[in-house]
Design an enzyme around this catalytic site. Structure first.
Site, mmCIF file in Angstrom:
data_model
loop_
_atom_site.group_PDB
_atom_site.id
_atom_site.type_symbol
_atom_site.label_atom_id
_atom_site.label_comp_id
_atom_site.label_asym_id
_atom_site.label_seq_id
_atom_site.Cartn_x
_atom_site.Cartn_y
_atom_site.Cartn_z
ATOM 1 N N SER A 263 0.757 -1.247 0.084
ATOM 2 C CA SER A 263 0.086 -0.001 0.025
ATOM 3 C C SER A 263 0.900 1.406 -0.031
ATOM 4 C CB SER A 263 -1.115 -0.064 1.183
ATOM 5 O OG SER A 263 -1.376 1.097 1.326
ATOM 6 N N TYR B 101 -2.326 -1.171 10.859
ATOM 7 C CA TYR B 101 -2.629 -1.699 9.761
ATOM 8 C C TYR B 101 -1.451 -1.357 8.908
ATOM 9 C CZ TYR B 101 -3.958 -1.960 4.755
ATOM 10 O OH TYR B 101 -3.816 -2.303 3.476
ATOM 11 N N LYS C 273 1.827 -3.718 6.774
ATOM 12 C CA LYS C 273 2.167 -3.712 5.300
ATOM 13 C C LYS C 273 3.650 -3.549 5.194
ATOM 14 C CE LYS C 273 -1.723 -4.570 3.372
ATOM 15 N NZ LYS C 273 -1.743 -6.025 2.968
HETATM 16 P P1 NAD Z 1 -11.039 -7.087 1.121
HETATM 17 O O1 NAD Z 1 -11.258 -7.001 2.466
HETATM 18 O O2 NAD Z 1 -12.371 -6.921 0.229
HETATM 19 O O3 NAD Z 1 -10.460 -8.564 0.654
HETATM 20 C C1 NAD Z 1 -9.626 -9.227 1.451
HETATM 21 C C2 NAD Z 1 -10.192 -10.840 1.342
HETATM 22 O O4 NAD Z 1 -9.341 -11.553 2.242
HETATM 23 C C3 NAD Z 1 -11.503 -10.904 1.887
HETATM 24 O O5 NAD Z 1 -12.559 -11.542 1.119
HETATM 25 C C4 NAD Z 1 -11.508 -11.570 3.274
HETATM 26 O O6 NAD Z 1 -12.515 -12.498 3.595
HETATM 27 C C5 NAD Z 1 -10.124 -12.365 3.057
HETATM 28 N N1 NAD Z 1 -9.368 -12.721 4.185
HETATM 29 C C6 NAD Z 1 -8.927 -11.949 5.218
HETATM 30 N N2 NAD Z 1 -8.315 -12.675 6.119
HETATM 31 C C7 NAD Z 1 -7.956 -13.655 5.603
HETATM 32 C C8 NAD Z 1 -7.596 -15.254 6.237
HETATM 33 N N3 NAD Z 1 -6.866 -15.180 7.381
HETATM 34 N N4 NAD Z 1 -8.058 -16.297 5.393
HETATM 35 C C9 NAD Z 1 -8.552 -16.043 4.491
HETATM 36 N N5 NAD Z 1 -9.096 -15.046 3.783
HETATM 37 C C10 NAD Z 1 -9.046 -13.872 4.501
HETATM 38 O O7 NAD Z 1 -9.841 -6.051 0.863
HETATM 39 P P2 NAD Z 1 -9.412 -5.308 -0.453
HETATM 40 O O8 NAD Z 1 -9.714 -4.029 -0.725
HETATM 41 O O9 NAD Z 1 -9.561 -6.358 -1.868
HETATM 42 O O10 NAD Z 1 -7.851 -5.662 -0.473
HETATM 43 C C11 NAD Z 1 -7.092 -6.597 -0.567
HETATM 44 C C12 NAD Z 1 -5.501 -6.208 -0.147
HETATM 45 O O11 NAD Z 1 -5.038 -5.151 -0.706
HETATM 46 C C13 NAD Z 1 -5.207 -6.348 1.313
HETATM 47 O O12 NAD Z 1 -4.159 -7.007 1.622
HETATM 48 C C14 NAD Z 1 -5.322 -4.763 1.655
HETATM 49 O O13 NAD Z 1 -4.599 -4.497 2.488
HETATM 50 C C15 NAD Z 1 -4.668 -4.383 0.366
HETATM 51 N N6 NAD Z 1 -4.897 -2.885 0.208
HETATM 52 C C16 NAD Z 1 -6.372 -2.544 -0.032
HETATM 53 C C17 NAD Z 1 -6.495 -1.039 -0.387
HETATM 54 C C18 NAD Z 1 -7.758 -0.544 -0.618
HETATM 55 O O14 NAD Z 1 -8.072 0.730 -0.547
HETATM 56 N N7 NAD Z 1 -8.878 -1.431 -0.749
HETATM 57 C C19 NAD Z 1 -5.488 -0.205 -0.521
HETATM 58 C C20 NAD Z 1 -4.061 -0.506 -0.446
HETATM 59 C C21 NAD Z 1 -3.723 -2.143 -0.084
HETATM 60 C C1 WQD Z 2 -9.871 9.356 0.802
HETATM 61 C C2 WQD Z 2 -10.032 10.975 1.031
HETATM 62 C C3 WQD Z 2 -10.266 11.415 3.412
HETATM 63 C C4 WQD Z 2 -13.934 9.485 3.853
HETATM 64 C C5 WQD Z 2 -6.907 4.397 2.837
HETATM 65 C C6 WQD Z 2 -5.865 3.833 3.840
HETATM 66 C C7 WQD Z 2 -4.754 3.654 3.140
HETATM 67 C C8 WQD Z 2 -4.993 2.520 1.770
HETATM 68 C C9 WQD Z 2 -6.227 3.232 1.048
HETATM 69 C C10 WQD Z 2 -5.128 0.275 2.277
HETATM 70 C C11 WQD Z 2 -9.189 11.257 2.280
HETATM 71 C C12 WQD Z 2 -11.350 11.841 2.758
HETATM 72 C C13 WQD Z 2 -12.824 9.907 3.352
HETATM 73 C C14 WQD Z 2 -15.120 10.284 4.200
HETATM 74 C C15 WQD Z 2 -13.625 11.916 3.680
HETATM 75 N N1 WQD Z 2 -5.907 1.331 2.116
HETATM 76 N N2 WQD Z 2 -12.742 11.318 3.019
HETATM 77 N N3 WQD Z 2 -15.115 11.637 4.136
HETATM 78 O O1 WQD Z 2 -7.386 7.582 3.847
HETATM 79 O O2 WQD Z 2 -6.441 7.879 1.382
HETATM 80 O O3 WQD Z 2 -6.624 5.640 2.470
HETATM 81 O O4 WQD Z 2 -7.442 3.538 2.249
HETATM 82 O O5 WQD Z 2 -3.830 0.242 2.249
HETATM 83 O O6 WQD Z 2 -3.837 2.821 3.671
HETATM 84 O O7 WQD Z 2 -5.501 4.802 4.968
HETATM 85 O O8 WQD Z 2 -8.504 6.601 1.935
HETATM 86 O O9 WQD Z 2 -10.931 6.644 1.051
HETATM 87 O O10 WQD Z 2 -10.402 6.726 3.514
HETATM 88 O O11 WQD Z 2 -9.982 8.601 1.962
HETATM 89 O O12 WQD Z 2 -13.569 13.349 3.469
HETATM 90 O O13 WQD Z 2 -16.190 10.009 4.630
HETATM 91 O O14 WQD Z 2 -11.250 11.156 1.374
HETATM 92 O O15 WQD Z 2 -9.940 12.462 4.402
HETATM 93 O O16 WQD Z 2 -8.905 12.607 2.306
HETATM 94 P P1 WQD Z 2 -7.190 7.151 2.516
HETATM 95 P P2 WQD Z 2 -10.006 7.090 2.288
#
Ligand code: NAD
Ligand code: WQD
Length: 333
Positions: free
Chosen positions: A123, A148, A152
């Site tokens: 991330s 969290y 990562k």
């Molecule tokens: P998500 O929660 O939709 O998907 C994660 C999946 O993993 C879910 O289906 C959950 O049921 C499964 N899971 C969790 N723990 C498990 C376990 N112990 N065993 C088996 N299954 C398990 O999340 P996402 O948004 O698809 O994110 C996927 C990955 O990307 C995560 O590692 C997250 O940290 C990373 N990531 C997400 C974002 C974002 O904004 N969505 C941003 C950066 C990184």
């Molecule tokens: C985006 C922008 C908020 C909600 C998070 C994790 C990051 C990554 C992605 C996993 C920001 C603003 C949000 C609301 C708002 N995930 N906001 N009102 O915080 O950039 O990132 O998700 O790795 O680690 O921190 O994403 O979608 O929460 O926010 O004004 O109700 O929207 O302040 O500027 P963020 P977000």
């Protein structure tokens, strides 16, 4: 065959569609802690192809070995993790237990099964609040502001250390802000309860599930006072995973961090205005105080993904927002 952990989740489900489109066979492991079986049915509907599936918790190593015996696995994309920044502050052990132990098990599994192709969901959170933007993969990795985020950073370090002792090719994909949904409207981001992320909140206000969007902070040192982020279409992001698996087939035997974004910063107000423009729906919002821990501005230099993977984002902010809205309208209940 590619093993996709967390494949029923938001990014995993979109990635499986792109893997199947490229004729990869897919095995999913998920425990549905943050997803539903219906996502896998939707993937089969979209692609007309079937996927193999094991419902289990990755923290159970013996079961992992036992259940996957019959599958010939070439590579692993490891999505499975908990992802709520806010919750991780209140339940740090839950996050370290799942995000770290699942990763350790999957790496032990990789060794045990002589798999050499590994892709990890990292991330942009690893960059914390950067002094210089856009951030490149050489920008400083910070200490981590939440359990969290730390999971990562530690995850990347574990992969690096393991790679120094055991040969395999890995890519740590550092996602910026994934939003949007598949063009079919069948899969997308479906948080349970009150959304933490901006986009699901916007679409829920638009559909009338929530009354008002709270914009966190209007006094940042940015062009319109609201935070800047690098929003990326989840379908573009999904395609990058296929490119990463293909790149690892070259057996580079290293761990390579790669940014995945568009390279553009958009403000919260820009998101709201563009959403209103593409959907013709007015969003009721209020500018409230800043959210603790928010980074004022971050976007990525994404030239490395183009150079190494031949991948760059194709879809526009309008595509991201209209697809998110299309998905919201399709959600039943
Ligand atoms: P998500 O929660 O939709 O998907 C994660 C999946 O993993 C879910 O289906 C959950 O049921 C499964 N899971 C969790 N723990 C498990 C376990 N112990 N065993 C088996 N299954 C398990 O999340 P996402 O948004 O698809 O994110 C996927 C990955 O990307 C995560 O590692 C997250 O940290 C990373 N990531 C997400 C974002 C974002 O904004 N969505 C941003 C950066 C990184
Ligand atoms: C985006 C922008 C908020 C909600 C998070 C994790 C990051 C990554 C992605 C996993 C920001 C603003 C949000 C609301 C708002 N995930 N906001 N009102 O915080 O950039 O990132 O998700 O790795 O680690 O921190 O994403 O979608 O929460 O926010 O004004 O109700 O929207 O302040 O500027 P963020 P977000």
């Amino acid at each position: 065959m590619i093993l996709v952990t967390g494949g029923a989740g938001y990014i995993g489900s979109h990635t499986i569609v792109e893997l199947l489109n490229k004729n990869f066979e897919v095995l999913v492991i998920d425990n549905f802690s943050n997803s539903e079986l219906s996502a896998l049915n939707s993937i089969e509907k979209i692609t007309g192809k079937s996927i193999s599936f094991i419902e289990m918790d990755l923290r159970n190593y013996d079961l992992l070995i036992e259940k996957t015996k019959e599958f010939d696995i070439e590579g692993i994309i490891h999505f499975a993790a908990y992802k709520s920044v806010g919750e991780s502050v209140f339940e740090p052990l839950k996050y370290y237990d799942n995000n770290i132990n699942s990763l350790i098990n999957i790496l032990n599994f990789l060794k045990e099964r002589s798999i050499s192709n590994f892709v990890f969901s990292s991330s942009c959170t690893v960059y914390g609040s950067p002094e210089i933007i856009p951030v490149t993969e050489k920008s400083e990795v910070k200490k981590g502001e939440s359990p969290y985020g730390k999971s990562k950073i530690i995850g990347e370090e574990i992969i690096n250390d393991f790679n120094a002792s055991h040969t395999f090719s890995a890519i740590n994909l550092r996602y910026f802000n994934p939003i949007g949904a598949h063009s079919s409207g069948l899969i997308g981001d479906k948080p349970s309860g009150k959304p933490n992320n901006l986009l699901p909140f916007v679409t829920q206000v638009a559909i009338g599930k929530r009354e008002v969007l709270s914009i966190f902070g209007g006094d940042y040192d940015t062009p319109d006072g609201t935070c800047l982020r690098d929003y990326i279409h989840v379908t573009d992001l999904a395609k990058a995973h296929v490119s990463a698996i293909e790149y690892n087939r070259k057996n580079h035997n290293k761990v390579i961090p790669i940014n995945l974004g568009t390279g553009n910063g958009s403000s919260v107000l820009e998101i709201v205005n563009t959403f209103e423009k593409v959907t013709k729906i007015k969003i009721n919002f209020k500018i409230n105080p800043r959210r603790k821990g928010d980074v004022p501005a971050i976007f990525g230099d994404c030239s490395l993904s183009k150079k190494l993977l031949g991948w760059e984002a194709q879809l526009s902010l309008e595509d991201m927002l209209s697809s998110a809205w299309n998905f919201e309208k399709n959600i039943k209940n």
